[in-house]
Every structure is written in structure tokens, then in C-alpha cells.
Scaffold this motif. Sequence first.
Motif, PDB file in Angstrom:
ATOM      1  N   MET A  29      27.361  38.940  55.220  1.00 18.38           N
ATOM      2  CA  MET A  29      28.145  40.116  55.565  1.00 18.38           C
ATOM      3  C   MET A  29      27.275  41.048  56.409  1.00 18.38           C
ATOM      4  SD  MET A  29      30.038  42.857  53.011  1.00 18.38           S
ATOM      5  CE  MET A  29      31.220  41.648  52.477  1.00 18.38           C
ATOM      6  N   GLN A  82      25.645  44.348  58.025  1.00 17.10           N
ATOM      7  CA  GLN A  82      25.258  45.636  57.432  1.00 17.10           C
ATOM      8  C   GLN A  82      25.416  46.750  58.472  1.00 17.10           C
ATOM      9  OE1 GLN A  82      23.495  45.953  54.230  1.00 17.10           O
ATOM     10  NE2 GLN A  82      24.307  43.905  53.906  1.00 17.10           N
ATOM     11  N   GLU A 103      34.310  48.884  56.147  1.00 23.14           N
ATOM     12  CA  GLU A 103      34.471  47.937  55.042  1.00 23.14           C
ATOM     13  C   GLU A 103      35.712  47.077  55.244  1.00 23.14           C
ATOM     14  OE1 GLU A 103      34.129  50.555  51.644  1.00 23.14           O
ATOM     15  OE2 GLU A 103      31.937  50.292  51.598  1.00 23.14           O
ATOM     16  N   ASP A 119      29.197  45.701  55.106  1.00 17.68           N
ATOM     17  CA  ASP A 119      28.594  46.326  53.935  1.00 17.68           C
ATOM     18  C   ASP A 119      27.908  47.582  54.462  1.00 17.68           C
ATOM     19  OD1 ASP A 119      27.630  46.710  51.332  1.00 17.68           O
ATOM     20  OD2 ASP A 119      25.790  45.607  51.778  1.00 17.68           O
ATOM     21  N   CYS A 120      28.206  48.746  53.886  1.00 19.07           N
ATOM     22  CA  CYS A 120      27.744  50.014  54.452  1.00 19.07           C
ATOM     23  C   CYS A 120      26.800  50.773  53.532  1.00 19.07           C
ATOM     24  CB  CYS A 120      28.929  50.917  54.755  1.00 19.07           C
ATOM     25  SG  CYS A 120      30.064  50.243  55.959  1.00 19.07           S
TER      26      CYS A 120
END
Length: 122
Positions: free
Chosen positions: A1, A3, A22, A27-28
Motif C-alpha cells: 500500500m 504511503q 485512503e 496509508d496516511c
Amino acid sequence: MPQCLVVDDSAVMRRIARSMLEKLGFDCTEAADGAQAVEAVRQHAPDVILLDWEMPVLDGFGALTALRAEPWGRAPRIVMCTTLSDMERIVAALEAGADEYVMKPYDQEILADKLRAVGVLD
């Protein structure tokens, strides 16, 4: 995923951007100013940084120049965000190493287009 680091002094703007990202599969993490962003990236470099220009402590342009001066193995993509449409600022940011620029307010489609343009979204 992939970032993304969302950097904005407004908690509301961070929450809005994070929600959009998102939904796009990112992914934050978050930072409230440029100094926090630089430190966060030194700890763990994300794939992309959504970087607000107007912030206290260290503004987005200062954070951009600090981040681009770092000896990265893999430099994160940086998308500058602002409400200001001054062409000189846009050019200065791109010349200083920003990969893309997005004007506030933006929506998920505009953000997705910018992320595709910098190569972090299919």
C-alpha cells in the motif's frame, strides 16, 4: 500500500485529504507544520507528500527545500497545495523540486489526477 504524508496546519484539511487518500488506497500519516514533516520524513520516507504552503513554524516552501536537500536513497514525490494562484510561487515551487501543484479546494478526482501525474497512483 502506498504511503502518503499529509502536511497542513489545519486539522480539518488534514482529515479531508486523508479521507480522500485512503479511498484511493493510500496509508496516511499527518504533520501539522513543515518542521514536523521534515522530521517525519527523516524517520520514514513516504511515497508521496501532500504539502500545504501556508503554515507556521516552517512553511511548505521551507519544508520543500529542506526535504530536497536531504541525501535520500529514494526521494518522495511532493505535491504542493495552496489557495494562492500566484504563478511565480508555482514556478518557484516546481524549480525547488516540487513534483506537482494542486490548488485548494480540490476534490478526490483532482487529487487522483495529480497523484497519477507524479506516478504514485495507477
